[in-house]
Enzyme design. Structure first.
Site, PDB file in Angstrom:
ATOM      1  N   ARG B  16     -20.511  63.238  -2.378  1.00  0.00           N
ATOM      2  CA  ARG B  16     -20.832  64.759  -2.193  1.00  0.00           C
ATOM      3  C   ARG B  16     -20.219  65.492  -3.363  1.00  0.00           C
ATOM      4  NH1 ARG B  16     -18.372  69.588  -1.853  1.00  0.00           N
ATOM      5  NH2 ARG B  16     -16.893  68.973  -0.012  1.00  0.00           N
ATOM      6  N   HIS B 218      -7.028  69.408   2.739  1.00  0.00           N
ATOM      7  CA  HIS B 218      -8.184  69.152   1.848  1.00  0.00           C
ATOM      8  C   HIS B 218      -7.422  69.531   0.355  1.00  0.00           C
ATOM      9  CE1 HIS B 218     -12.380  69.199   0.000  1.00  0.00           C
ATOM     10  NE2 HIS B 218     -11.779  70.140  -0.922  1.00  0.00           N
ATOM     11  N   HIS B 220      -6.430  69.534  -3.768  1.00  0.00           N
ATOM     12  CA  HIS B 220      -6.999  69.391  -5.047  1.00  0.00           C
ATOM     13  C   HIS B 220      -5.838  69.027  -5.902  1.00  0.00           C
ATOM     14  CE1 HIS B 220     -11.259  71.070  -5.037  1.00  0.00           C
ATOM     15  NE2 HIS B 220     -10.824  70.805  -4.003  1.00  0.00           N
ATOM     16  N   CYS B 251     -12.789  70.360 -11.261  1.00  0.00           N
ATOM     17  CA  CYS B 251     -12.542  71.715 -10.794  1.00  0.00           C
ATOM     18  C   CYS B 251     -13.552  72.608 -10.844  1.00  0.00           C
ATOM     19  CB  CYS B 251     -11.309  72.176 -11.179  1.00  0.00           C
ATOM     20  SG  CYS B 251     -10.996  73.866 -10.419  1.00  0.00           S
ATOM     21  N   ASN B 262     -10.649  66.991  -6.426  1.00  0.00           N
ATOM     22  CA  ASN B 262      -9.866  66.651  -5.091  1.00  0.00           C
ATOM     23  C   ASN B 262      -8.880  65.233  -5.537  1.00  0.00           C
ATOM     24  OD1 ASN B 262     -12.616  67.603  -4.704  1.00  0.00           O
ATOM     25  ND2 ASN B 262     -11.999  67.172  -2.266  1.00  0.00           N
TER      26      ASN B 262
END
Lengths: 319, 319
Positions: B16, B218, B220, B251, B262
């Site tokens: 995704r 979550h 990054h 990003c 991520n």
């Protein structure tokens, strides 16, 4: 819960590590430009060249020219790498420009030592005894004990902390016998096997047994865990780290072509800066030096901070 | 000293996130091939597509075809992202192939919310109220509260933990009002501001105030601290993480072109595997999926493990 240091000391090894491994050839003036740029960032220690045989490492055939050419600054200690008596003699010609001290270097993995240097444990120690004698004859102090493959080895697999401790003891024993006063113990993750858990285990054990020995970590980011490992070292009070600008230098070992080498100085500085640990380094200036390094080698370097940037400018925009 | 979990749950968001941000176009069959490869690695949750407006995100115009095309496996939960009532309706057409649950999503940064969604704090909550109502009408449970920009914001700078706690409280209040039972709270480092210290501070505070809420991170890797942050989460007992194979996705925010997105699933799995934390994932199979992802997007991906490899094969060679 943690022993975070208030400030850390960084040994910037980008020029030496990076220019050795790049396919190159890198012009001498480019090597000098990077060293000079790095010496304006607030870094206090730069390992600038490697005095090894030009037959084995052709990319450092110009070590003399590089050391003769950079601009010395009183606040920056510049050092060079060497392994042999010949290398020491070459370095000594630059007593006025280089900080010169010796290291006892031993590998915790016998297989690594046999394959890389054709020496078993006893032969390693004997070679280092001769190394220390050569330094004594030249009037150069030996101050550092460095343990390679301290967290694992591509040839031998996992390395037990007890084996590392034995190797440290070998080095300390040799130092005592030869009248050397060691100031620092460097634990090197030569082949990228360290994890935060292994850092905790080994650093904890070493610190308990030799509480007065200053610890330094030489970490590789071969598998992306380098900064997590550095953070674990910080939590245990480790305050000395080797790193390379941009993450210059790759992994010289077979089995992982293209893997990152040393941890990137920018990522280490960002980590510390954002946690309130002083590095003395101006991160934005270091990022500019990293971009210079990328232009010199002609390809992107692994440091995420070269693309992500510091947080300072976003704070400035937001305020 | 730590609350390390015994096992973790990974939400693989590579398809995704990655295919949304790649310049592409990526053929539908390639998207399906990666989802199918990932579903054979031991991953238990894959976010496979984004049902958003094809006008805004043309790279996901084929969301229907991708979801219709992958091979379902009973042990793998496949989900899709959507934001609007229209998106929900499109996803509901695949009730037999997708696991469908709703999220309440709020940003801890008002400036981020106003700039990205043109909504202030009250408008955010009101929009989420309508979102919850739409789910209730469709008979779809809402189970997750997700807080964006929980560690800092490019537009607003540092975000105080108290502000994040207020945003969590807004979400919990809305859930209570609308009869929703939340199972999970996700804290998102949307713009890469987290550090281990900020993870400790925020996760600690949230866990103390809402001890029964399952936490998910979550993260990054915008500035290279992603895995160090994940490790800090693990030390505080966090057992749910989002990540992307290869570090797919970049990003999307202005100011750091080319920065990683991520955290890479391979790096997260290696970290856990080497620390004795179960992931259920076969790392070597995941690395193969990562290499497939690199071939599909046609450039190297950030995951260091794609080049450094797992440690398993070196252990096998050594023994």
């Amino acid at each position: 819960m943690s022993d975070l240091p208030q400030h850390i000391h960084i040994v910037e090894e980008g020029p030496r590590e990076g220019f050795q491994i790049e396919p190159g050839p890198i012009p001498t003036i480019d090597k000098i430009a990077l060293i000079d740029a790095l010496s304006l960032t607030g870094l206090r220690h730069i390992q600038a060249a490697s005095f090894v045989s030009a037959k084995i490492v052709p990319s450092w055939a110009d070590a003399e020219a590089v050391i003769a050419g950079f601009t010395p600054r009183p606040e920056v200690e510049v050092t060079a790498l060497y392994f042999s008596k010949t290398g020491l003699a070459r370095v000594l010609a630059f007593r006025d420009r280089l900080a010169i001290t010796g290291s006892i270097s031993l590998a915790a993995s016998d297989t690594f030592s046999r394959r890389n240097l054709n020496r078993d444990r006893a032969a390693q120690v004997e070679a280092m005894r001769q190394h220390v004698v050569a330094h004594a004859e030249a009037g150069v102090p030996v101050t550092r004990l460095s343990i390679q493959a301290a967290f694992g080895c591509n040839f031998e697999g996992d390395i037990a902390p007890t084996r590392v401790m034995e190797t440290v003891a070998d080095g300390l024993h040799l130092a005592a016998e030869t009248g050397v006063t060691l100031r620092e113990l460097s634990l090197a993750d030569t082949m990228g096997w360290a994890t935060p858990a292994r850092i905790e285990q080994l650093v904890g054990a070493v610190r308990m047994r030799w509480p007065d020995l200053r610890l330094s970590l030489h970490l590789h980011d071969t598998r992306g865990l380098g900064i997590a490992n550095a953070h674990s070292g910080l939590q245990l009070g480790v305050a000395c780290f080797d790193s390379t600008v941009g993450g210059l230098g790759g992994c010289p070992f077979a089995g992982h072509p293209g893997a990152p080498g040393n941890i990137a100085s920018e990522e280490l500085v960002l980590l510390c800066e954002e946690m309130g640990i002083e590095t003395g380094v101006d991160l934005d200036a270091l990022i500019e030096a990293g971009r210079l390094a990328e232009r010199i080698v002609g390809h992107p370097l692994p440091s995420a901070v070269l693309r992500g940037g510091s947080l300072r400018r976003f704070r400035a925009l937001a305020s």
